[in-house]
Design a protein around this motif. Sequence first.
Motif, PDB file in Angstrom:
ATOM      1  N   GLU A  76       0.829  -1.213   0.000  1.00  0.00           N
ATOM      2  CA  GLU A  76       0.000   0.000   0.000  1.00  0.00           C
ATOM      3  C   GLU A  76       0.863   1.263   0.000  1.00  0.00           C
ATOM      4  OE1 GLU A  76      -3.528   2.220   2.616  1.00  0.00           O
ATOM      5  OE2 GLU A  76      -2.795   0.226   3.194  1.00  0.00           O
ATOM      6  N   ALA A  77       1.845   1.315   0.877  1.00  0.00           N
ATOM      7  CA  ALA A  77       2.705   2.500   0.963  1.00  0.00           C
ATOM      8  C   ALA A  77       3.499   2.696  -0.320  1.00  0.00           C
ATOM      9  CB  ALA A  77       3.648   2.371   2.154  1.00  0.00           C
ATOM     10  N   ALA A  78       3.979   1.592  -0.888  1.00  0.00           N
ATOM     11  CA  ALA A  78       4.779   1.693  -2.113  1.00  0.00           C
ATOM     12  C   ALA A  78       3.945   2.214  -3.275  1.00  0.00           C
ATOM     13  CB  ALA A  78       5.374   0.332  -2.458  1.00  0.00           C
ATOM     14  N   LEU A  79       2.749   1.654  -3.454  1.00  0.00           N
ATOM     15  CA  LEU A  79       1.902   2.079  -4.572  1.00  0.00           C
ATOM     16  C   LEU A  79       1.432   3.516  -4.389  1.00  0.00           C
ATOM     17  CD1 LEU A  79      -0.201  -1.149  -5.212  1.00  0.00           C
ATOM     18  CD2 LEU A  79       1.656  -0.243  -6.604  1.00  0.00           C
ATOM     19  N   THR A  80       1.130   3.887  -3.170  1.00  0.00           N
ATOM     20  CA  THR A  80       0.700   5.258  -2.896  1.00  0.00           C
ATOM     21  C   THR A  80       1.802   6.257  -3.236  1.00  0.00           C
ATOM     22  OG1 THR A  80      -0.776   4.502  -1.128  1.00  0.00           O
ATOM     23  CG2 THR A  80      -0.155   6.830  -1.115  1.00  0.00           C
ATOM     24  N   SER A  81       3.057   5.858  -2.984  1.00  0.00           N
ATOM     25  CA  SER A  81       4.177   6.765  -3.210  1.00  0.00           C
ATOM     26  C   SER A  81       4.544   6.920  -4.685  1.00  0.00           C
ATOM     27  CB  SER A  81       5.408   6.284  -2.432  1.00  0.00           C
ATOM     28  OG  SER A  81       5.954   5.110  -3.005  1.00  0.00           O
ATOM     29  N   ILE A  82       4.140   5.959  -5.531  1.00  0.00           N
ATOM     30  CA  ILE A  82       4.552   6.021  -6.940  1.00  0.00           C
ATOM     31  C   ILE A  82       3.402   6.276  -7.914  1.00  0.00           C
ATOM     32  CG2 ILE A  82       6.485   4.465  -6.478  1.00  0.00           C
ATOM     33  CD1 ILE A  82       4.930   2.258  -7.978  1.00  0.00           C
ATOM     34  N   LYS A  83       2.156   6.179  -7.468  1.00  0.00           N
ATOM     35  CA  LYS A  83       1.039   6.162  -8.413  1.00  0.00           C
ATOM     36  C   LYS A  83       0.960   7.429  -9.273  1.00  0.00           C
ATOM     37  CE  LYS A  83      -2.466   7.814  -5.119  1.00  0.00           C
ATOM     38  NZ  LYS A  83      -3.773   7.490  -4.477  1.00  0.00           N
ATOM     39  N   ASP A  84       1.339   8.570  -8.721  1.00  0.00           N
ATOM     40  CA  ASP A  84       1.256   9.818  -9.484  1.00  0.00           C
ATOM     41  C   ASP A  84       2.339   9.919 -10.558  1.00  0.00           C
ATOM     42  OD1 ASP A  84      -0.925  10.633  -8.008  1.00  0.00           O
ATOM     43  OD2 ASP A  84       0.285  11.744  -6.547  1.00  0.00           O
ATOM     44  N   LYS A  85       3.335   9.041 -10.488  1.00  0.00           N
ATOM     45  CA  LYS A  85       4.437   9.068 -11.459  1.00  0.00           C
ATOM     46  C   LYS A  85       4.275   8.037 -12.564  1.00  0.00           C
ATOM     47  CE  LYS A  85       6.983  12.181  -9.284  1.00  0.00           C
ATOM     48  NZ  LYS A  85       7.373  13.460  -9.909  1.00  0.00           N
ATOM     49  N   LEU A  86       3.232   7.207 -12.481  1.00  0.00           N
ATOM     50  CA  LEU A  86       3.075   6.125 -13.447  1.00  0.00           C
ATOM     51  C   LEU A  86       2.403   6.614 -14.718  1.00  0.00           C
ATOM     52  CD1 LEU A  86       1.851   3.281 -11.059  1.00  0.00           C
ATOM     53  CD2 LEU A  86       4.178   3.730 -11.845  1.00  0.00           C
ATOM     54  N   SER A  87       2.894   6.109 -15.850  1.00  0.00           N
ATOM     55  CA  SER A  87       2.245   6.408 -17.125  1.00  0.00           C
ATOM     56  C   SER A  87       1.276   5.278 -17.461  1.00  0.00           C
ATOM     57  CB  SER A  87       3.291   6.538 -18.238  1.00  0.00           C
ATOM     58  OG  SER A  87       3.806   5.268 -18.592  1.00  0.00           O
ATOM     59  N   GLY A  88       0.315   5.583 -18.312  1.00  0.00           N
ATOM     60  CA  GLY A  88      -0.666   4.570 -18.691  1.00  0.00           C
ATOM     61  C   GLY A  88      -0.103   3.453 -19.532  1.00  0.00           C
ATOM     62  N   ASP A  89       1.117   3.622 -20.038  1.00  0.00           N
ATOM     63  CA  ASP A  89       1.723   2.612 -20.904  1.00  0.00           C
ATOM     64  C   ASP A  89       2.533   1.580 -20.130  1.00  0.00           C
ATOM     65  OD1 ASP A  89       0.704   3.870 -23.181  1.00  0.00           O
ATOM     66  OD2 ASP A  89       2.433   5.216 -23.311  1.00  0.00           O
ATOM     67  N   ALA A  90       2.808   1.847 -18.881  1.00  0.00           N
ATOM     68  CA  ALA A  90       3.642   0.931 -18.099  1.00  0.00           C
ATOM     69  C   ALA A  90       2.820  -0.252 -17.593  1.00  0.00           C
ATOM     70  CB  ALA A  90       4.263   1.666 -16.923  1.00  0.00           C
ATOM     71  N   VAL A  91       3.414  -1.438 -17.648  1.00  0.00           N
ATOM     72  CA  VAL A  91       2.800  -2.631 -17.081  1.00  0.00           C
ATOM     73  C   VAL A  91       3.352  -2.823 -15.672  1.00  0.00           C
ATOM     74  CG1 VAL A  91       2.494  -5.124 -17.268  1.00  0.00           C
ATOM     75  CG2 VAL A  91       2.574  -3.728 -19.330  1.00  0.00           C
ATOM     76  N   ILE A  92       2.453  -2.953 -14.723  1.00  0.00           N
ATOM     77  CA  ILE A  92       2.874  -3.260 -13.363  1.00  0.00           C
ATOM     78  C   ILE A  92       2.962  -4.772 -13.230  1.00  0.00           C
ATOM     79  CG2 ILE A  92       2.276  -3.127 -10.927  1.00  0.00           C
ATOM     80  CD1 ILE A  92       0.899  -0.481 -11.517  1.00  0.00           C
ATOM     81  N   LEU A  93       4.155  -5.256 -12.958  1.00  0.00           N
ATOM     82  CA  LEU A  93       4.402  -6.689 -12.801  1.00  0.00           C
ATOM     83  C   LEU A  93       4.706  -6.957 -11.328  1.00  0.00           C
ATOM     84  CD1 LEU A  93       4.954  -9.572 -13.788  1.00  0.00           C
ATOM     85  CD2 LEU A  93       7.288  -8.839 -14.368  1.00  0.00           C
ATOM     86  N   SER A  94       3.763  -7.591 -10.646  1.00  0.00           N
ATOM     87  CA  SER A  94       3.921  -7.852  -9.221  1.00  0.00           C
ATOM     88  C   SER A  94       4.387  -9.283  -8.977  1.00  0.00           C
ATOM     89  CB  SER A  94       2.589  -7.632  -8.493  1.00  0.00           C
ATOM     90  OG  SER A  94       2.685  -8.067  -7.151  1.00  0.00           O
ATOM     91  N   VAL A  95       5.405  -9.421  -8.126  1.00  0.00           N
ATOM     92  CA  VAL A  95       5.828 -10.749  -7.675  1.00  0.00           C
ATOM     93  C   VAL A  95       5.595 -10.871  -6.166  1.00  0.00           C
ATOM     94  CG1 VAL A  95       7.491 -11.060  -9.541  1.00  0.00           C
ATOM     95  CG2 VAL A  95       8.260 -10.010  -7.407  1.00  0.00           C
ATOM     96  N   VAL A  96       4.657 -10.068  -5.664  1.00  0.00           N
ATOM     97  CA  VAL A  96       4.329 -10.064  -4.240  1.00  0.00           C
ATOM     98  C   VAL A  96       3.320 -11.175  -3.958  1.00  0.00           C
ATOM     99  CG1 VAL A  96       3.445  -8.708  -2.324  1.00  0.00           C
ATOM    100  CG2 VAL A  96       4.697  -7.575  -4.176  1.00  0.00           C
ATOM    101  N   ALA A  97       3.652 -12.061  -3.056  1.00  0.00           N
ATOM    102  CA  ALA A  97       2.775 -13.198  -2.762  1.00  0.00           C
ATOM    103  C   ALA A  97       1.448 -12.739  -2.189  1.00  0.00           C
ATOM    104  CB  ALA A  97       3.459 -14.147  -1.782  1.00  0.00           C
TER     105      ALA A  97
END
Length: 267
Positions: A76-97
């Motif tokens: 939650e903290a990580a996504l909150t800190s980066i969400k405003d910097k993400l472009s619509g073209d980027a794929v978020i690839l999660s390896v979080v269990a």
Amino acid sequence: MNIVCVGAGSMAESMVHGWIQKKILKPEEIAVTNKSDKERLEFLKDEYGVKIVQEEKNELKNADFILLAMKPKDVEAALTSIKDKLSGDAVILSVVAGVSIQTIQKYVGNLPVARAMPNTSAKIGKSATGVAWSRYVSTNQQHDLRNLLSSIGGVTVVEESQLDAVTAVAGSGPAYIYYFAEAMTEAAIQNGLSPGDAKKLVRQTFSGAADMLQHEDFAELRKKVTSPNGTTAAGIAALEKNDFKGIVSQCVEQAAARSQALGREFE
């Protein structure tokens, strides 16, 4: 292709090592960041030549993939800190269990999101990886994801609901094998071998057996080694007497259940 790794633990390092070793990515195409461990980031920079994400986080804007590789409690903290910097073209690839695609999209919106569960054998290009993706991942992005993940091992596309089982078998599986190797080594020493010889023999036994597994049915391989009333039969009988398959089944079930529980914590 540019990748930003958000989280810089052993899984992220294994994948970075594999991509660079296989020449899929150049070091300068990879940037790393984490919550607070600057020493860890400096190590990765010195060891692999990757970049460190700067305070402005501009590297995120140009990324083709954002690798989420932190602990579940930090998502939650990580996504909150980066969400405003993400472009619509980027794929978020999660390896979080355990953390679902739906949960990730709750924080970042309808960006293309994929979940993968590799293992640390990615470091030598031999990961067993399961992957699932959301409907927002385009056909071209799916193709790029497959290429990216197949460069560090074998890839199996699954439904997201199956990823808990993938986590229990492929993600956690190497640790079970290492634990078995530990036990075999200790038993060999107890039966008179030196520690050095025991480790050498166990390593080569596992290596040879792993190669054989690529070519023949598992049960058939076991039967070929197990002569009636022979030494292998005596060893297998001891495993059966102690419900070896039942123990393995419980191991996988408990790991899968823990993956499910981690997911429920974020729903």
